[in-house]
Write a protein that holds these residues in place. Sequence first.
Motif, PDB file in Angstrom:
ATOM      1  N   LYS A  88      13.017   7.443 -36.003  1.00  0.00           N
ATOM      2  CA  LYS A  88      12.999   8.863 -35.649  1.00  0.00           C
ATOM      3  C   LYS A  88      11.884   9.140 -34.628  1.00  0.00           C
ATOM      4  O   LYS A  88      12.088   9.846 -33.651  1.00  0.00           O
ATOM      5  CB  LYS A  88      12.805   9.710 -36.900  1.00  0.00           C
ATOM      6  N   MET A  89      10.710   8.548 -34.857  1.00  0.00           N
ATOM      7  CA  MET A  89       9.589   8.753 -33.949  1.00  0.00           C
ATOM      8  C   MET A  89       9.914   8.199 -32.557  1.00  0.00           C
ATOM      9  O   MET A  89       9.751   8.891 -31.554  1.00  0.00           O
ATOM     10  CB  MET A  89       8.334   8.072 -34.492  1.00  0.00           C
ATOM     11  N   PHE A  90      10.388   6.942 -32.485  1.00  0.00           N
ATOM     12  CA  PHE A  90      10.669   6.337 -31.179  1.00  0.00           C
ATOM     13  C   PHE A  90      11.829   7.047 -30.471  1.00  0.00           C
ATOM     14  O   PHE A  90      11.814   7.167 -29.243  1.00  0.00           O
ATOM     15  CB  PHE A  90      10.931   4.838 -31.310  1.00  0.00           C
ATOM     16  N   THR A  91      12.793   7.536 -31.216  1.00  0.00           N
ATOM     17  CA  THR A  91      13.889   8.307 -30.606  1.00  0.00           C
ATOM     18  C   THR A  91      13.342   9.590 -29.991  1.00  0.00           C
ATOM     19  O   THR A  91      13.670   9.935 -28.850  1.00  0.00           O
ATOM     20  CB  THR A  91      14.976   8.627 -31.659  1.00  0.00           C
ATOM     21  N   HIS A  92      12.482  10.281 -30.724  1.00  0.00           N
ATOM     22  CA  HIS A  92      11.892  11.525 -30.219  1.00  0.00           C
ATOM     23  C   HIS A  92      11.042  11.252 -28.977  1.00  0.00           C
ATOM     24  O   HIS A  92      11.088  12.011 -28.002  1.00  0.00           O
ATOM     25  CB  HIS A  92      11.059  12.206 -31.302  1.00  0.00           C
ATOM     26  N   ILE A  93      10.302  10.171 -28.990  1.00  0.00           N
ATOM     27  CA  ILE A  93       9.466   9.823 -27.840  1.00  0.00           C
ATOM     28  C   ILE A  93      10.340   9.551 -26.621  1.00  0.00           C
ATOM     29  O   ILE A  93      10.066  10.054 -25.527  1.00  0.00           O
ATOM     30  CB  ILE A  93       8.561   8.616 -28.164  1.00  0.00           C
ATOM     31  N   LYS A  94      11.393   8.765 -26.795  1.00  0.00           N
ATOM     32  CA  LYS A  94      12.260   8.433 -25.651  1.00  0.00           C
ATOM     33  C   LYS A  94      12.913   9.689 -25.081  1.00  0.00           C
ATOM     34  O   LYS A  94      13.039   9.831 -23.865  1.00  0.00           O
ATOM     35  CB  LYS A  94      13.328   7.424 -26.058  1.00  0.00           C
TER      36      LYS A  94
END
Length: 172
Positions: A88-94
């Motif tokens: 979820k964190m890496f998706t939001h960052i991307k």
Amino acid sequence: MNTKNNKRRRESIERIEKAFVALLQTRELKDITVSDICKQTGLNRSTFYANFLDIYDLADQVRATLERDFASVFRDDHSTREQNGALKMFTHIKENQLFYKTYFKLAYDESHQVLIYDTARAEKDFENKHIKYHIEFFRNGINAIIKMWLAGGCVESPEEMAEILKQEYKGR
């Protein structure tokens, strides 16, 4: 009347913040001036100073907004554990690369860093022994990974990044 929530004032603040974020992409914070922002927005200096004390106050307010936005991504989400949280964190960052690039440029002291961390789990895994060192190690590591990924244009998928993090944290 320049009340706190009037439309014109909100629009001016939004223009100032947008110009500031745009300038941050090509300059360091210390190199941005109120004049630069006023030129870019077409607003008067008095409008800037009616809303912010100086550039650093603007930076602090933008950073606080970014932190609230980041926290809201994970608020009330009880599935944000381990792999799900990392994904979820890496998706939001991307999906929000400018947001994070800006945040890290404004994180000019070490207390302001991205951190999704299960303190209760760490206390259990480490039997609450030397936990402050583990937290610091993990926080700095995850921030370094995020910064590196952002600098490279987020080429790897969020799934790949979550797997990288999982492999680094293996055994815990």
